[in-house]
Design a protein around this motif. Structure first.
Motif, short mmCIF file in Angstrom:
data_model
loop_
_atom_site.label_atom_id
_atom_site.label_comp_id
_atom_site.label_asym_id
_atom_site.label_seq_id
_atom_site.Cartn_x
_atom_site.Cartn_y
_atom_site.Cartn_z
N ALA A 5 -8.87 13.35 -14.11
CA ALA A 5 -8.84 14.65 -13.43
C ALA A 5 -7.58 15.41 -13.86
CB ALA A 5 -8.85 14.45 -11.92
N PRO A 6 -7.60 15.88 -15.12
CA PRO A 6 -6.37 16.48 -15.68
C PRO A 6 -5.90 17.72 -14.93
CG PRO A 6 -8.23 16.68 -17.22
CD PRO A 6 -8.69 15.81 -16.11
N ASP A 7 -6.79 18.37 -14.18
CA ASP A 7 -6.37 19.58 -13.46
C ASP A 7 -6.01 19.31 -12.00
OD1 ASP A 7 -6.81 21.10 -15.74
OD2 ASP A 7 -8.97 21.25 -15.29
N SER A 8 -6.01 18.05 -11.62
CA SER A 8 -5.74 17.73 -10.21
C SER A 8 -4.24 17.77 -9.91
CB SER A 8 -6.28 16.33 -9.89
OG SER A 8 -5.56 15.36 -10.63
N SER A 9 -3.93 17.81 -8.61
CA SER A 9 -2.51 17.78 -8.21
C SER A 9 -1.90 16.45 -8.62
CB SER A 9 -2.38 17.98 -6.69
OG SER A 9 -2.89 16.84 -6.00
N GLY A 10 -2.69 15.39 -8.59
CA GLY A 10 -2.18 14.06 -8.98
C GLY A 10 -1.67 14.06 -10.41
N ALA A 11 -2.41 14.72 -11.31
CA ALA A 11 -1.99 14.78 -12.72
C ALA A 11 -0.70 15.58 -12.85
CB ALA A 11 -3.10 15.38 -13.58
N THR A 12 -0.64 16.72 -12.16
CA THR A 12 0.56 17.56 -12.21
C THR A 12 1.76 16.80 -11.64
OG1 THR A 12 -0.90 19.39 -11.71
CG2 THR A 12 1.45 19.84 -11.57
N ASP A 13 1.54 16.13 -10.51
CA ASP A 13 2.66 15.43 -9.85
C ASP A 13 3.18 14.29 -10.73
OD1 ASP A 13 2.31 17.10 -7.71
OD2 ASP A 13 1.34 15.63 -6.41
N TYR A 14 2.27 13.48 -11.27
CA TYR A 14 2.75 12.34 -12.07
C TYR A 14 3.33 12.79 -13.41
CZ TYR A 14 1.86 8.67 -8.76
OH TYR A 14 1.94 7.87 -7.65
N TYR A 15 2.83 13.90 -13.95
CA TYR A 15 3.45 14.40 -15.18
C TYR A 15 4.89 14.85 -14.89
CZ TYR A 15 4.13 16.40 -19.70
OH TYR A 15 4.63 16.65 -20.96
N SER A 16 5.04 15.52 -13.74
CA SER A 16 6.36 16.01 -13.35
C SER A 16 7.30 14.82 -13.06
CB SER A 16 6.18 16.95 -12.17
OG SER A 16 7.25 16.95 -11.32
N LEU A 17 6.78 13.76 -12.46
CA LEU A 17 7.60 12.56 -12.24
C LEU A 17 8.08 11.99 -13.58
CD1 LEU A 17 8.76 10.28 -10.40
CD2 LEU A 17 6.65 9.02 -10.89
N ILE A 65 4.71 13.10 -4.60
CA ILE A 65 3.30 12.90 -4.94
C ILE A 65 2.44 13.24 -3.72
CG2 ILE A 65 1.55 11.30 -5.84
CD1 ILE A 65 3.95 11.70 -7.78
N ALA A 66 1.64 14.27 -3.86
CA ALA A 66 0.79 14.69 -2.75
C ALA A 66 -0.39 13.73 -2.59
CB ALA A 66 0.28 16.10 -3.01
N LYS A 67 -0.94 13.71 -1.40
CA LYS A 67 -2.17 12.96 -1.16
C LYS A 67 -3.26 13.53 -2.04
CE LYS A 67 -2.61 10.81 3.21
NZ LYS A 67 -2.43 11.11 4.62
N SER A 68 -4.01 12.68 -2.71
CA SER A 68 -5.04 13.20 -3.60
C SER A 68 -6.17 12.18 -3.74
CB SER A 68 -4.42 13.49 -4.98
OG SER A 68 -5.35 13.30 -6.02
N VAL A 69 -7.36 12.62 -3.41
CA VAL A 69 -8.53 11.74 -3.50
C VAL A 69 -8.74 11.31 -4.96
CG1 VAL A 69 -11.03 11.62 -3.16
CG2 VAL A 69 -9.59 12.77 -1.48
N ARG A 70 -8.43 12.22 -5.88
CA ARG A 70 -8.60 11.92 -7.31
C ARG A 70 -7.79 10.70 -7.74
NH1 ARG A 70 -13.15 13.83 -8.09
NH2 ARG A 70 -13.37 16.02 -8.65
N LEU A 71 -6.58 10.59 -7.16
CA LEU A 71 -5.73 9.43 -7.50
C LEU A 71 -6.35 8.13 -7.01
CD1 LEU A 71 -2.13 10.77 -6.79
CD2 LEU A 71 -3.02 10.01 -9.00
N GLY A 75 0.77 -1.24 0.00
CA GLY A 75 0.00 0.00 0.00
C GLY A 75 0.80 1.28 0.00
N VAL A 76 1.99 1.27 -0.60
CA VAL A 76 2.83 2.48 -0.59
C VAL A 76 2.69 3.33 -1.86
CG1 VAL A 76 4.54 1.46 0.97
CG2 VAL A 76 4.85 1.25 -1.50
N GLY A 77 1.87 2.86 -2.81
CA GLY A 77 1.67 3.63 -4.03
C GLY A 77 2.36 3.04 -5.25
N LYS A 78 2.74 1.77 -5.20
CA LYS A 78 3.39 1.13 -6.36
C LYS A 78 2.47 1.14 -7.58
CE LYS A 78 4.08 -2.77 -4.09
NZ LYS A 78 3.85 -2.35 -2.71
N THR A 79 1.25 0.63 -7.37
CA THR A 79 0.34 0.50 -8.51
C THR A 79 -0.08 1.87 -9.05
OG1 THR A 79 -0.44 -1.62 -7.70
CG2 THR A 79 -1.89 -0.45 -9.21
N THR A 112 5.44 9.30 -1.72
CA THR A 112 4.03 9.29 -2.14
C THR A 112 3.11 9.64 -0.96
OG1 THR A 112 3.71 6.97 -1.57
CG2 THR A 112 4.49 7.41 -3.81
N MET A 113 1.89 10.00 -1.33
CA MET A 113 0.83 10.29 -0.34
C MET A 113 1.29 11.32 0.69
SD MET A 113 -0.83 6.52 0.20
CE MET A 113 0.05 5.32 -0.80
#
Ligand code: ATP
Ligand code: MG
Length: 256
Positions: free
Chosen positions: A231-243, A211-217, A11-15, A182-183
């Motif tokens: 959710a293209p405008d979410s922090s999750g999208a920004t974070d994973y694009y930046s990764l 990677i910030a905590k994000s309900v969208r993720l 549960g650390v965010g691998k998937t 992550t999270m």
């Protein structure tokens, strides 16, 4: 590049990382294959309806006559394909007992695929068993997600020891691409402490991207979408694009 996303802690965010990094690389125009090596099949379910899956990575790794190509499925994301898992994968370890090439099965199957998929992301199960070792033997890089929590670093010694063992013999060129926090909850002092602690241990290996905590993720897999369409405008999208940008930079910096 073949990137294994591994950490035996559950549960650390691998998937979440495998799914969204693979999607980001594909959306960047790279032909990408996401290989699901977890019997829980969470990354397969994030893109496919499992009732349409007859053969899985269990067959491709367990059965020498079943090719990896034959199990690969197209996704709705352009440039992204998935080699899906099924629960049967949990039986692989006992099936391969006594097989001398047990740790090399995935590597050999990938060699048969040739250069069809220049970018490969492997989602590993939460264990350091045969499946994760198959991923580490086949991979060019490992990415280690670490959850921003009080027990964040618990177990990383065992993971590093396994990486060293794999490097010693079967795969001397395996590189740690980076450690991903992550999270993360930027508002808490505890999260800041944990980030510093992870940075003290892993230094420059830690990705600048956090990677910030994000309900969208959490929600996007239920809709069979990556974060980029869900959710293209979410922090999750920004974070994973930046990764994704950082991953490409790191891989290219080392090979040029
Ligand atoms: P396992 O070890 O069971 O395979 P895992 O390491 O693959 O787990 P995930 O399944 O990616 O971990 O994440 C665990 C849970 O945390 C999931 O419910 C997921 O939706 C959620 N999650 C992952 N990343 C985030 C995030 N950045 N913000 C909020 N929730 C997240
Ligand atoms: Mg998982």
């Amino acid at each position: 590049m073949i990137v294994a996303i591994a950490n035996q802690k559950g549960g650390v965010g691998k998937t979440t990382t495998a799914v969204n990094l693979a999607a980001a690389l594909a959306l960047r125009g790279r032909k990408t294959l996401l290989i699901d090596l977890d019997p829980q099949a969470n990354s397969s379910i994030s893109f496919l309806d499992l009732t349409t899956v007859q053969k899985s990575t269990y067959d491709a790794i367990g059965d020498t006559t079943c090719s990896l190509e034959s199990i690969i499925k197209e996704t709705t994301v352009p440039n992204l394909w998935v080699a899906p898992a099924r629960i049967a994968l949990a039986k692989l370890e006992s099936r391969l007992v006594g097989e001398l090439d047990a740790h090399f099965r995935l590597k050999d199957k990938l060699a048969e695929l040739g250069s069809e998929y220049p970018t490969i992301v492997i989602d590993c199960p939460p264990a350091l068993g045969l499946l994760t070792v198959n991923a580490l033997v086949a991979a060019t890089h490992i990415l280690i997600p670490i959850q921003s929590s009080y027990f964040a670093l618990e177990g990383t010694d065992d993971l590093l020891e396994t990486i060293e063992k794999v490097r010693l013999r079967p795969n001397p060129t395996l590189r740690i691409l980076g450690v991903l926090i992550t999270m993360h909850d930027r508002r808490t002092a505890l999260a800041r402490d944990i980030r510093e602690q992870i940075q003290r241990v892993f230094g420059s290996k830690v990705f600048k991207t956090v990677i910030a905590k994000s309900v969208r993720l959490e929600e996007s897999p239920a809709y069979k979408e990556s974060i980029f369409t869900f959710a293209p405008d979410s922090s999750g999208a920004t974070d994973y694009y930046s990764l994704c940008e950082e991953v490409i930079e790191r891989v290219e910096a080392r090979t040029s």
